[in-house]
Design a protein around this motif. Structure first.
Motif, PDB file in Angstrom:
ATOM      1  N   PRO A   1       0.897  -1.216   0.047  1.00 27.59           N
ATOM      2  CA  PRO A   1       0.097   0.029   0.160  1.00 27.59           C
ATOM      3  C   PRO A   1       0.792   1.268  -0.023  1.00 27.59           C
ATOM      4  CG  PRO A   1      -0.824  -1.545   1.479  1.00 27.59           C
ATOM      5  CD  PRO A   1       0.274  -2.097   0.915  1.00 27.59           C
ATOM      6  N   HIS A   2       1.953   1.163   0.763  1.00 26.47           N
ATOM      7  CA  HIS A   2       2.657   2.406   0.839  1.00 26.47           C
ATOM      8  C   HIS A   2       3.757   2.744  -0.231  1.00 26.47           C
ATOM      9  CE1 HIS A   2       1.181   3.932   4.651  1.00 26.47           C
ATOM     10  NE2 HIS A   2       1.264   2.753   4.940  1.00 26.47           N
ATOM     11  N   LEU A   3       4.388   1.476  -0.818  1.00 30.40           N
ATOM     12  CA  LEU A   3       5.555   1.482  -1.738  1.00 30.40           C
ATOM     13  C   LEU A   3       5.336   0.691  -2.767  1.00 30.40           C
ATOM     14  CD1 LEU A   3       8.392   0.814   0.988  1.00 30.40           C
ATOM     15  CD2 LEU A   3       7.734   2.894   0.336  1.00 30.40           C
TER      16      LEU A   3
ATOM     17  N   PHE B   1       6.971   4.747   7.409  1.00 33.21           N
ATOM     18  CA  PHE B   1       6.613   4.490   8.604  1.00 33.21           C
ATOM     19  C   PHE B   1       6.089   5.650   9.472  1.00 33.21           C
ATOM     20  CE2 PHE B   1       9.977   1.222   7.921  1.00 33.21           C
ATOM     21  CZ  PHE B   1       9.536   0.209   8.614  1.00 33.21           C
ATOM     22  N   ASP B   2       6.371   6.804   8.924  1.00 28.22           N
ATOM     23  CA  ASP B   2       5.607   8.111   9.365  1.00 28.22           C
ATOM     24  C   ASP B   2       4.083   8.029   9.392  1.00 28.22           C
ATOM     25  OD1 ASP B   2       7.896   9.344  10.257  1.00 28.22           O
ATOM     26  OD2 ASP B   2       7.937  10.664   8.448  1.00 28.22           O
ATOM     27  N   ALA B   3       3.727   7.602   8.219  1.00 28.25           N
ATOM     28  CA  ALA B   3       2.344   7.171   8.016  1.00 28.25           C
ATOM     29  C   ALA B   3       1.647   6.166   9.028  1.00 28.25           C
ATOM     30  CB  ALA B   3       1.989   7.051   6.567  1.00 28.25           C
ATOM     31  N   ILE B   4       2.589   5.188   9.467  1.00 25.78           N
ATOM     32  CA  ILE B   4       2.122   3.959  10.117  1.00 25.78           C
ATOM     33  C   ILE B   4       1.829   4.651  11.404  1.00 25.78           C
ATOM     34  CG2 ILE B   4       2.881   2.070  11.121  1.00 25.78           C
ATOM     35  CD1 ILE B   4       4.088   1.003   8.503  1.00 25.78           C
ATOM     36  N   ASN B   5       2.662   5.403  11.960  1.00 26.25           N
ATOM     37  CA  ASN B   5       2.767   6.147  13.430  1.00 26.25           C
ATOM     38  C   ASN B   5       1.466   6.967  13.435  1.00 26.25           C
ATOM     39  OD1 ASN B   5       4.882   4.455  14.612  1.00 26.25           O
ATOM     40  ND2 ASN B   5       6.246   6.146  13.631  1.00 26.25           N
TER      41      ASN B   5
ATOM     42  N   ALA C   1      -1.113   6.794  11.599  1.00 23.98           N
ATOM     43  CA  ALA C   1      -2.429   6.009  11.688  1.00 23.98           C
ATOM     44  C   ALA C   1      -2.478   5.219  13.151  1.00 23.98           C
ATOM     45  CB  ALA C   1      -2.221   4.821  10.470  1.00 23.98           C
ATOM     46  N   ASN C   2      -1.351   4.883  13.920  1.00 26.23           N
ATOM     47  CA  ASN C   2      -1.753   4.203  15.038  1.00 26.23           C
ATOM     48  C   ASN C   2      -2.418   5.475  16.086  1.00 26.23           C
ATOM     49  OD1 ASN C   2      -0.427   2.071  14.386  1.00 26.23           O
ATOM     50  ND2 ASN C   2       1.734   2.722  15.134  1.00 26.23           N
ATOM     51  N   ILE C   3      -1.979   6.522  15.825  1.00 25.60           N
ATOM     52  CA  ILE C   3      -2.724   7.881  16.745  1.00 25.60           C
ATOM     53  C   ILE C   3      -3.952   7.806  16.404  1.00 25.60           C
ATOM     54  CG2 ILE C   3      -2.633  10.351  17.146  1.00 25.60           C
ATOM     55  CD1 ILE C   3       0.280  10.247  16.499  1.00 25.60           C
ATOM     56  N   GLU C   4      -4.374   7.838  15.285  1.00 26.37           N
ATOM     57  CA  GLU C   4      -5.710   7.565  14.620  1.00 26.37           C
ATOM     58  C   GLU C   4      -6.632   6.539  15.138  1.00 26.37           C
ATOM     59  OE1 GLU C   4      -8.637   8.074  10.611  1.00 26.37           O
ATOM     60  OE2 GLU C   4      -6.406   8.345  10.564  1.00 26.37           O
ATOM     61  N   ILE C   5      -6.081   5.333  15.219  1.00 22.84           N
ATOM     62  CA  ILE C   5      -6.602   4.264  15.717  1.00 22.84           C
ATOM     63  C   ILE C   5      -6.745   4.237  17.195  1.00 22.84           C
ATOM     64  CG2 ILE C   5      -6.245   1.633  15.937  1.00 22.84           C
ATOM     65  CD1 ILE C   5      -4.780   1.834  13.057  1.00 22.84           C
ATOM     66  N   GLU C   6      -5.692   4.690  17.791  1.00 20.53           N
ATOM     67  CA  GLU C   6      -5.809   4.844  19.416  1.00 20.53           C
ATOM     68  C   GLU C   6      -7.025   5.651  19.639  1.00 20.53           C
ATOM     69  OE1 GLU C   6      -2.047   5.784  20.465  1.00 20.53           O
ATOM     70  OE2 GLU C   6      -1.464   3.611  21.050  1.00 20.53           O
ATOM     71  N   GLU C   7      -7.101   6.725  19.120  1.00 20.29           N
ATOM     72  CA  GLU C   7      -8.055   7.739  19.411  1.00 20.29           C
ATOM     73  C   GLU C   7      -9.538   7.165  19.099  1.00 20.29           C
ATOM     74  OE1 GLU C   7      -7.287  11.130  17.001  1.00 20.29           O
ATOM     75  OE2 GLU C   7      -5.734  11.954  18.617  1.00 20.29           O
ATOM     76  N   GLN C   8      -9.828   6.521  17.739  1.00 17.56           N
ATOM     77  CA  GLN C   8     -10.847   5.874  17.492  1.00 17.56           C
ATOM     78  C   GLN C   8     -11.091   4.777  18.602  1.00 17.56           C
ATOM     79  OE1 GLN C   8     -10.417   4.615  13.533  1.00 17.56           O
ATOM     80  NE2 GLN C   8     -10.759   6.795  12.631  1.00 17.56           N
ATOM     81  N   ASN C   9     -10.232   3.921  19.207  1.00 22.75           N
ATOM     82  CA  ASN C   9     -10.703   2.885  19.802  1.00 22.75           C
ATOM     83  C   ASN C   9     -11.121   3.308  21.367  1.00 22.75           C
ATOM     84  OD1 ASN C   9      -9.793   1.047  18.128  1.00 22.75           O
ATOM     85  ND2 ASN C   9      -7.876   0.502  18.799  1.00 22.75           N
ATOM     86  N   ALA C  10     -10.391   4.484  21.606  1.00 21.96           N
ATOM     87  CA  ALA C  10     -10.835   5.205  22.883  1.00 21.96           C
ATOM     88  C   ALA C  10     -12.305   5.740  22.900  1.00 21.96           C
ATOM     89  CB  ALA C  10      -9.785   6.244  23.062  1.00 21.96           C
ATOM     90  N   GLN C  11     -12.541   6.271  21.593  1.00 21.65           N
ATOM     91  CA  GLN C  11     -13.912   6.611  21.585  1.00 21.65           C
ATOM     92  C   GLN C  11     -15.047   5.667  21.750  1.00 21.65           C
ATOM     93  OE1 GLN C  11     -14.764   8.778  17.986  1.00 21.65           O
ATOM     94  NE2 GLN C  11     -16.108  10.254  18.647  1.00 21.65           N
TER      95      GLN C  11
ATOM     96  N   ILE D   1      -3.144  -1.549  16.464  1.00 25.83           N
ATOM     97  CA  ILE D   1      -2.014  -0.724  16.048  1.00 25.83           C
ATOM     98  C   ILE D   1      -0.917  -1.534  15.444  1.00 25.83           C
ATOM     99  CG2 ILE D   1      -2.819   1.226  17.736  1.00 25.83           C
ATOM    100  CD1 ILE D   1      -0.222   0.720  19.098  1.00 25.83           C
ATOM    101  N   THR D   2      -0.084  -0.950  14.840  1.00 24.18           N
ATOM    102  CA  THR D   2       1.269  -1.553  14.247  1.00 24.18           C
ATOM    103  C   THR D   2       2.180  -0.989  15.037  1.00 24.18           C
ATOM    104  OG1 THR D   2       0.355  -1.541  12.098  1.00 24.18           O
ATOM    105  CG2 THR D   2       2.714  -1.821  12.276  1.00 24.18           C
ATOM    106  N   GLY D   3       2.514  -1.510  16.368  1.00 27.05           N
ATOM    107  CA  GLY D   3       3.363  -1.196  17.480  1.00 27.05           C
ATOM    108  C   GLY D   3       4.965  -0.965  17.089  1.00 27.05           C
ATOM    109  N   LEU D   4       5.591  -0.306  17.910  1.00 28.16           N
ATOM    110  CA  LEU D   4       7.003  -0.212  17.774  1.00 28.16           C
ATOM    111  C   LEU D   4       7.876  -1.371  17.555  1.00 28.16           C
ATOM    112  CD1 LEU D   4       7.516   3.122  19.836  1.00 28.16           C
ATOM    113  CD2 LEU D   4       7.216   3.010  17.554  1.00 28.16           C
ATOM    114  N   ASN D   5       7.045  -2.462  18.409  1.00 23.48           N
ATOM    115  CA  ASN D   5       7.651  -3.829  18.240  1.00 23.48           C
ATOM    116  C   ASN D   5       7.673  -4.511  16.925  1.00 23.48           C
ATOM    117  OD1 ASN D   5       8.959  -3.331  20.804  1.00 23.48           O
ATOM    118  ND2 ASN D   5       7.254  -4.101  21.894  1.00 23.48           N
TER     119      ASN D   5
END
Length: 443
Positions: free
Chosen positions: A84-86, A103-107, A109-119, A157-161
């Motif tokens: 999808p990215h490359l 990887f910037d886009a992945i991170n 997206a992680n923020i957006e996913i965490e916010e939507q999950n919290a909501q 999310i696609t975590g740092l690990n």
């Protein structure tokens, strides 16, 4: 046409193809020196339009020695992230900046996913607080349910690990492309830096941690291990069951789940009290596949304590009784631990059974894989050399063992420090707090 030698017919054809491609597509001729020195002389394709996505498909199809789990992991990295990215970037034009942007886009997206999950989580919690009775409450519940239906589902999310594995997949694919002269002799992945991730450390269920868990429902770490007392309670509970020896192989010898359900009768050496770990049953979706252990170091011979050795011997006779009872319906797999009809024991069912047993006993929660971590903790606490522990677990390097069990090793180091002090005879011992009080009074 002066780039290739006069007797280099393949080179002349390659240059001719390049010129024809430029004429057909009406694109400018490439720089002479760049073509001669950087591309022609190293054997690169001169008019390649191969994209990263096309190469990844070709690369994964050509991998011949991948284990099922490894192939699935590569496929997920390629399908979810890399293509999808490359995917549309030309392979020979791939730069460090392209990968950094991914990887910037992945991170992001992680923020957006965490916010939507919290909501979504907050909305579900709010729904629980609204009473069922009353027209106004029913209207509020209806509105909130409609709102929840419009929210995205819970996502991981696609975590740092996880990101280093994505990077490793792309690195491996590009290394092959370089070796096959499909791209310049430069792997841009090598110059990509990721945000640092932290691997979870194994922590012991102390009384303080159990109290915190009971109060908040939160586990102090994703990797938790029982104390020896907890482990003893578990083994007392499973004593006399068909699978008690399988649990011992995980809880005392540190076998992985797939390894513990797979031992064959031929793998057991009763006279030498040992078991060869030569195969495992891997769960792919719900399908079960047989394959070699996770790593080359996973193929090993483990020593058995007397009770486990005798347990395997007894299990051999028990399965013969089961075979006679089932008669023609018996399914011969040649394995120690099976369903009652002899069919393979599904790894997923073993995990479910373990969770039910833990709940029955009322022990603090651990995963089945944490029982393996508990085996390592017991071995370290018993003073077993870390190299022996690493080999028993099937780790490829003792550094892996140290990294996972560093918290346990720290506890052992403190205990060792106390033990050293206790070896020195003293006429009179003064507690630290008492010594401080005496110094204060003297002053």
């Amino acid at each position: 046409m002066s780039i290739p030698e006069e007797d280099d017919q393949p080179g002349q054809i390659a240059i001719s193809d390049l010129l024809e491609e430029c004429r057909r597509t009406r694109t400018p001729l490439p720089d002479y020196n760049e073509t001669r020195r950087r591309r022609f002389q190293v054997g690169e394709q001169l008019n390649s339009k191969l994209t990263v996505g096309e190469w990844l498909d070709e690369w994964i199809e050509g991998r011949k020695q991948l284990r099922p789990g490894g192939e699935k992991r590569y496929e997920v990295d390629i399908r979810i992230h890399l293509k999808p990215h490359l995917g549309d970037v030309r392979l020979d034009k791939l730069r460090v900046s392209h990968i950094n942007k991914m990887f910037d886009a992945i991170n992001e997206a992680n923020i957006e996913i965490e916010e939507q999950n919290a909501q979504r989580r907050a909305a579900l919690e709010a729904l629980k607080t609204i009473p069922w009775k009353g027209a106004e409450n029913r209207a509020r519940r209806t509105w909130l349910k409609a709102f929840i239906d419009q929210l995205p589902p819970f996502r991981r999310i696609t975590g740092l690990n996880t990101q280093p594995h994505i990077k490793a997949t792309l690195r491996a694919a590009l290394n092959v492309a370089i070796a096959q002269q499909r791209m310049p002799n430069f792997n841009p992945v090598e110059h990509v830096e990721l945000l640092p991730g932290t691997k979870p450390k194994a922590l012991i269920w102390t009384e303080e941690r159990i109290a915190h868990w009971l109060e908040t429902g939160e586990k102090p770490s994703p990797v938790m291990v029982w104390t020896p007392e907890h482990t003893g309670q578990f083994f007392d509970h499973v004593e006399g069951t068909r699978l008690k020896t399988m649990w011992r192989l995980i809880g005392f010898r540190g076998m992985r789940r797939g390894e513990a359900v797979a031992p064959r009768l031929v793998d057991h050496d009763y006279e030498n009290a040992s078991l060869t770990v030569a195969t495992q049953l891997v769960q792919d979706g719900w399908e079960v596949l047989e394959g070699p252990p996770k790593t080359n170091s996973g193929i090993r011979v483990i020593a058995l304590d007397e009770e486990t050795n005798e347990g395997l011997y007894a299990r051999r006779h028990q399965r013969e009784e089961e075979r006679r009872e089932w008669g023609s319906a018996w399914q011969e797999t040649g394995r120690f631990f099976t369903e009652e009809d002899g069919s393979i024991l599904h790894p997923g069912k073993v995990s479910d059974l373990f969770d039910r047993l833990v709940a029955e006993i009322g022990l603090p929660p651990v995963r089945l894989h944490d029982l393996r971590h508990g085996a390592a903790t017991l071995m370290l606490a018993a003073g077993v050399d870390i190299k022996v522990v690493s080999e028993t677990l099937g780790h490829s390097d003792t550094r892996i063992t140290r990294d996972i069990y560093q918290a346990v090793l720290d506890d052992l180091a403190r205990a060792a420090a106390e033990a050293v002090v206790q070896l020195v005879p003293r006429a009179r011992r003064v507690a630290p707090a008492q010594a401080i009080n005496q110094d204060t009074q003297s002053a």
